[in-house]
Design a protein around this motif. Structure first.
Motif, PDB file in Angstrom:
ATOM      1  N   THR A 150      18.739  22.714 -19.498  1.00  0.00           N
ATOM      2  CA  THR A 150      18.026  21.531 -18.212  1.00  0.00           C
ATOM      3  C   THR A 150      19.209  21.685 -17.411  1.00  0.00           C
ATOM      4  O   THR A 150      20.444  20.639 -17.842  1.00  0.00           O
ATOM      5  N   TRP A 151      18.738  21.717 -16.315  1.00  0.00           N
ATOM      6  CA  TRP A 151      20.599  21.076 -14.829  1.00  0.00           C
ATOM      7  C   TRP A 151      18.964  20.184 -13.737  1.00  0.00           C
ATOM      8  O   TRP A 151      18.197  20.820 -13.345  1.00  0.00           O
ATOM      9  N   ASP A 152      19.604  18.991 -13.687  1.00  0.00           N
ATOM     10  CA  ASP A 152      18.576  18.067 -13.747  1.00  0.00           C
ATOM     11  C   ASP A 152      18.936  17.271 -12.401  1.00  0.00           C
ATOM     12  O   ASP A 152      19.794  16.459 -12.405  1.00  0.00           O
ATOM     13  N   HIS A 153      18.101  17.741 -11.846  1.00  0.00           N
ATOM     14  CA  HIS A 153      18.482  16.863 -10.351  1.00  0.00           C
ATOM     15  C   HIS A 153      19.804  17.579  -9.600  1.00  0.00           C
ATOM     16  O   HIS A 153      20.584  16.378  -9.481  1.00  0.00           O
ATOM     17  N   VAL A 154      20.428  18.638 -10.442  1.00  0.00           N
ATOM     18  CA  VAL A 154      21.748  18.843  -9.282  1.00  0.00           C
ATOM     19  C   VAL A 154      22.207  19.462  -8.504  1.00  0.00           C
ATOM     20  O   VAL A 154      21.295  20.063  -7.606  1.00  0.00           O
ATOM     21  N   GLY A 155      23.309  18.456  -7.933  1.00  0.00           N
ATOM     22  CA  GLY A 155      23.447  19.119  -6.090  1.00  0.00           C
ATOM     23  C   GLY A 155      24.607  20.407  -6.344  1.00  0.00           C
ATOM     24  O   GLY A 155      24.126  21.479  -6.919  1.00  0.00           O
ATOM     25  N   LEU A 164      18.738  18.191  -4.204  1.00  0.00           N
ATOM     26  CA  LEU A 164      18.527  18.269  -5.648  1.00  0.00           C
ATOM     27  C   LEU A 164      17.870  19.028  -5.986  1.00  0.00           C
ATOM     28  O   LEU A 164      17.223  20.084  -5.416  1.00  0.00           O
ATOM     29  N   ASP A 165      17.943  20.476  -7.137  1.00  0.00           N
ATOM     30  CA  ASP A 165      17.643  21.083  -7.998  1.00  0.00           C
ATOM     31  C   ASP A 165      16.836  20.985  -8.663  1.00  0.00           C
ATOM     32  O   ASP A 165      17.890  20.367  -9.503  1.00  0.00           O
ATOM     33  N   THR A 166      16.268  20.854  -9.904  1.00  0.00           N
ATOM     34  CA  THR A 166      15.834  20.499 -11.141  1.00  0.00           C
ATOM     35  C   THR A 166      15.145  22.222 -11.612  1.00  0.00           C
ATOM     36  O   THR A 166      14.333  22.389 -11.277  1.00  0.00           O
ATOM     37  N   PHE A 167      15.681  22.924 -12.926  1.00  0.00           N
ATOM     38  CA  PHE A 167      15.963  24.193 -13.672  1.00  0.00           C
ATOM     39  C   PHE A 167      15.436  23.640 -14.639  1.00  0.00           C
ATOM     40  O   PHE A 167      16.982  23.295 -15.273  1.00  0.00           O
ATOM     41  N   GLN A 168      15.115  24.777 -15.476  1.00  0.00           N
ATOM     42  CA  GLN A 168      15.449  24.482 -16.827  1.00  0.00           C
ATOM     43  C   GLN A 168      15.019  26.238 -17.402  1.00  0.00           C
ATOM     44  O   GLN A 168      14.623  26.907 -17.352  1.00  0.00           O
TER      45      GLN A 168
END
Length: 282
Positions: A150-155, A164-168
């Motif tokens: 998980t890339w959780d609310h990354v800048g 911010l992006d959130t993806f899995q």
């Protein structure tokens, strides 16, 4: 739903050349389906980097870094026949992908097939988690026969946290019982607000060379989403998902929602392959 005609044309070209894999096969944006959120909220372990392009952040216990990676990380099972190879571990790269054999500090995608090692990329872009409001990257290998990253609310670079992006990414081993309509590898995206870092020619998260989505074998062959490295890729994948299986040739194949449609597609591809073989023999 996946465009049968477009996939058939791509694979027919592969048959016609006699090659095992086209250099780049395009996955239509229409293959994506709306998601109801991430696959799982069980994020697991914070990624603390072991190596990467920004030496100042290697090993930082906060997990905040730019261009770092961690690995090898054991799957706990064997990912079989990915581009013809089996893997028992992976490298988790901050920049929106996992690789096999070595970590990847590269931040500007040339499509996932531009990596120098096999790669699975739900969103290969210049992730930078050093901003105070940025989230972090996590991996969960505690679930039998399944890995969740998980890339959780990354800048994005450089240390921007205004968008911010959130993806899995979901990867499943051979003993996982896959529910109908799902697959061995899944990409899930929720809110996606940026697509380019400053070092990739972007400004404010856009422009330049945007992120890429797909797979590569480390030898310039790959499967990439249609909108990859083009302006607007963030909006293409926003609140979407897609599942893949690995076929007997080791290639990713998009899961179609209707079994009867999938059967018709396979029948059509068989005819295309037979026609291509007749042309070669003529």
């Amino acid at each position: 739903m996946l465009s049968i005609q477009r996939l058939g044309v791509a694979l027919a070209a592969t048959f016609a050349t006699g090659a095992a894999l086209a250099q780049v096969v395009i996955i239509p944006d229409t293959a994506l389906t709306p998601s109801q959120g991430l696959y799982s909220n069980a994020f697991g372990t914070l990624m603390v980097t072991t190596d990467g392009g920004n030496a100042a952040n290697v090993g930082d216990p906060s997990g905040r870094n730019d261009d770092g990676f961690r690995g090898p990380i054991p799957f706990g099972y064997t990912l079989t026949n990915f581009f013809g190879q089996d893997y028992t571990d992976f490298f988790l790269n901050n920049n929106g992908n996992i690789t096999f054999g070595a970590g990847l500090a590269a931040f500007t995608p040339n499509g996932p097939q531009g990596a120098t090692q096999p790669v699975i990329a739900p969103f290969f872009g210049d992730v930078d988690t050093r901003g105070a409001n940025s989230g972090l990257v996590y991996y969960n290998t505690s679930i039998p026969n399944e890995t969740i990253i998980t890339w959780d609310h990354v800048g994005y670079f450089g240390a921007h946290d205004d968008k911010l992006d959130t993806f899995q990414l979901v990867v499943r081993g051979p003993n996982f019982v896959i529910p109908a309509g799902e697959g061995q590898i899944g990409f899930f995206w929720t809110t996606m607000q940026w697509e380019t870092g400053d070092a990739s020619g972007g400004s404010g998260g856009f422009g330049g060379t945007p992120a890429a989505v797909g797979f590569g074998d480390g030898q310039s062959n790959g499967f990439v989403l249609q909108g990859s490295t083009a302006n607007g890729i963030a909006s293409v994948v926003n609140d979407e998902m897609i599942w893949f299986n690995i076929n007997t040739q080791g290639q990713p194949v998009t899961i179609l929602p209707e079994p009867e449609t999938y059967a018709l597609m396979l029948a059509g591809l068989a005819l295309l392959g037979a026609a291509a073989r007749r042309r070669r023999q003529g």
